[in-house]
Design a protein around this motif. Sequence first.
Motif, short mmCIF file in Angstrom:
data_model
loop_
_atom_site.label_atom_id
_atom_site.label_comp_id
_atom_site.label_asym_id
_atom_site.label_seq_id
_atom_site.Cartn_x
_atom_site.Cartn_y
_atom_site.Cartn_z
N UNK A 399 1.76 5.25 4.72
CA UNK A 399 1.53 6.60 4.20
C UNK A 399 0.83 6.53 2.84
N UNK A 400 -0.20 7.34 2.62
CA UNK A 400 -0.91 7.32 1.34
C UNK A 400 0.02 7.54 0.15
N UNK A 401 0.04 6.56 -0.76
CA UNK A 401 0.85 6.65 -1.98
C UNK A 401 0.27 5.84 -3.12
N UNK A 402 -0.89 5.20 -2.89
CA UNK A 402 -1.47 4.31 -3.88
C UNK A 402 -2.62 4.97 -4.63
N UNK A 403 -2.80 4.57 -5.89
CA UNK A 403 -3.94 5.05 -6.68
C UNK A 403 -5.21 4.30 -6.30
N UNK A 404 -5.07 3.04 -5.93
CA UNK A 404 -6.17 2.20 -5.47
C UNK A 404 -5.64 1.28 -4.38
N UNK A 405 -6.46 0.97 -3.40
CA UNK A 405 -6.04 0.09 -2.31
C UNK A 405 -7.20 -0.81 -1.91
N UNK A 406 -6.95 -2.10 -1.77
CA UNK A 406 -7.99 -3.06 -1.41
C UNK A 406 -7.82 -3.50 0.04
N UNK A 407 -8.70 -4.39 0.50
CA UNK A 407 -8.66 -4.88 1.87
C UNK A 407 -7.42 -5.74 2.12
N UNK A 408 -6.91 -5.69 3.35
CA UNK A 408 -5.86 -6.61 3.77
C UNK A 408 -6.48 -7.95 4.15
N UNK A 409 -5.74 -9.01 3.86
CA UNK A 409 -6.17 -10.35 4.23
C UNK A 409 -5.59 -10.73 5.58
N UNK A 410 -6.03 -11.85 6.13
CA UNK A 410 -5.47 -12.34 7.38
C UNK A 410 -4.02 -12.75 7.22
N UNK A 411 -3.60 -13.01 5.97
CA UNK A 411 -2.19 -13.32 5.70
C UNK A 411 -1.33 -12.08 5.60
N UNK A 412 -1.96 -10.89 5.65
CA UNK A 412 -1.21 -9.65 5.59
C UNK A 412 -0.89 -9.18 4.20
#
Length: 435
Positions: A399-412
């Motif tokens: 659920x949207x709650x972040x001010x900024x969000x980056x890509x997920x890695x293959x490690x999660x």
Amino acid sequence: MKKYIILMFAVLLGLSWYTAISDMVNRPKNAKAHIQKAAELEEKEIYVDAVTEYEQALEYDPDNIDTRIKLAKAYLNSGNSNKFTSICEKTAEAYPEYAEALNILIEYYLENGYEEQAVKYLEAFVKNHPEHKKAKEWFANLKGSYTELYCHYEEMGDIVNGSMVVMKDGLYGLADARGQEMIACEYKEIYPFSEDGFALARKEDGAYIYIDKAGQTRKAPDGAFRELGMISSDRAVACKEGKYGYLDENMEPTGKFSWDALTGMEGSTGFGKKDEKWILVNQDGKAKGEKKYNDIIVDENGFCASQKCIFVKEKKEYYLMNPKEKKIGRQTFDDAKAFTENGYAAVCRDGKWGFVDTEGKLVIDCAYEDAESFCNGFAAVYIDGKWGYIDTEGNVIITPRFETATHFTKEGTAAVKIDEGGNEVWKLIQLDLKR
């Protein structure tokens, strides 16, 4: 004789009807009796015999969901978890309109740390029952559950090639996908490691160097070159006297420095800008095409051709093409973001963002205020002033709650910025299923 045979037949038929009707009348009573006996045995914790009673009850009433659930639980209490999961799975499949069997099965998996098994079963179940609301809810919740890792930096970036730029006390270094320090924060500027294993860094005196994963200097360009880029395909972008060109693996120029801007080289694909127009260039920085474009979409590290897909702009619209300048699909867009190493790319129409695949097909409708391209199965999306994450089906998994969000890695893992009482703090989150 004939009358006698007819009479006997009638008597036998009557007896069979009587038996059938009697059985129909008595079946519920018999089932109830076995259920009651099973309950008494369970109170005494005699679960093995309770199992037998429930099985006999089901012989009289095989479609009774409640009895099936009680049988499954009795098996679990008796120590037979395989029979428990088998009955739950078969019941959930045979009677998808009743969610209880699915619920207790997934709850069992989660309580015992079998998240991967839960996801595997749900993937198959949703494939067979794509409209099953509860299964889809479970699936989305499982994929989106995460833990905050202990990791304190003033700034964090995207994780590229297993490394991310972090900042502490005003200086930059690199951390791995779990937030562990790889290169100490002692540089004015630094890029993630390239596929070749080198990271571009700028020292406090302004000099550019390329370091390896041990922090040792491995390449040191001439001081006349400025604004260098990551090494890729044995080429690095550099600027000299206001013009851009490429350096080779020995940090020597491969051609003239004549461009106003230049993208990183991916394979044999790069673009140079001159007189406000972009044109395809080769590894020596020479123009190898004649067609000119108004704009090229590049990622945060200066590259434009991941997955051999490039967003170019002609007139007022962007479209997708391959490195041979052949248009991909027929879709056009108002804006776009570059493809990552895998997944869909974010595109914009009429102020809303959606996603396209590498064939140029719109796979998720333009419905978001903003979005980042997919990477490793998830994409950050902006909804009502906050960033969250969706999966490739368009399901909101965080659920949207972040001010900024980056890509997920293959490690999660992914770096996010969270508002904590008015203070924006960077955190590293870890998907529970990837732990």
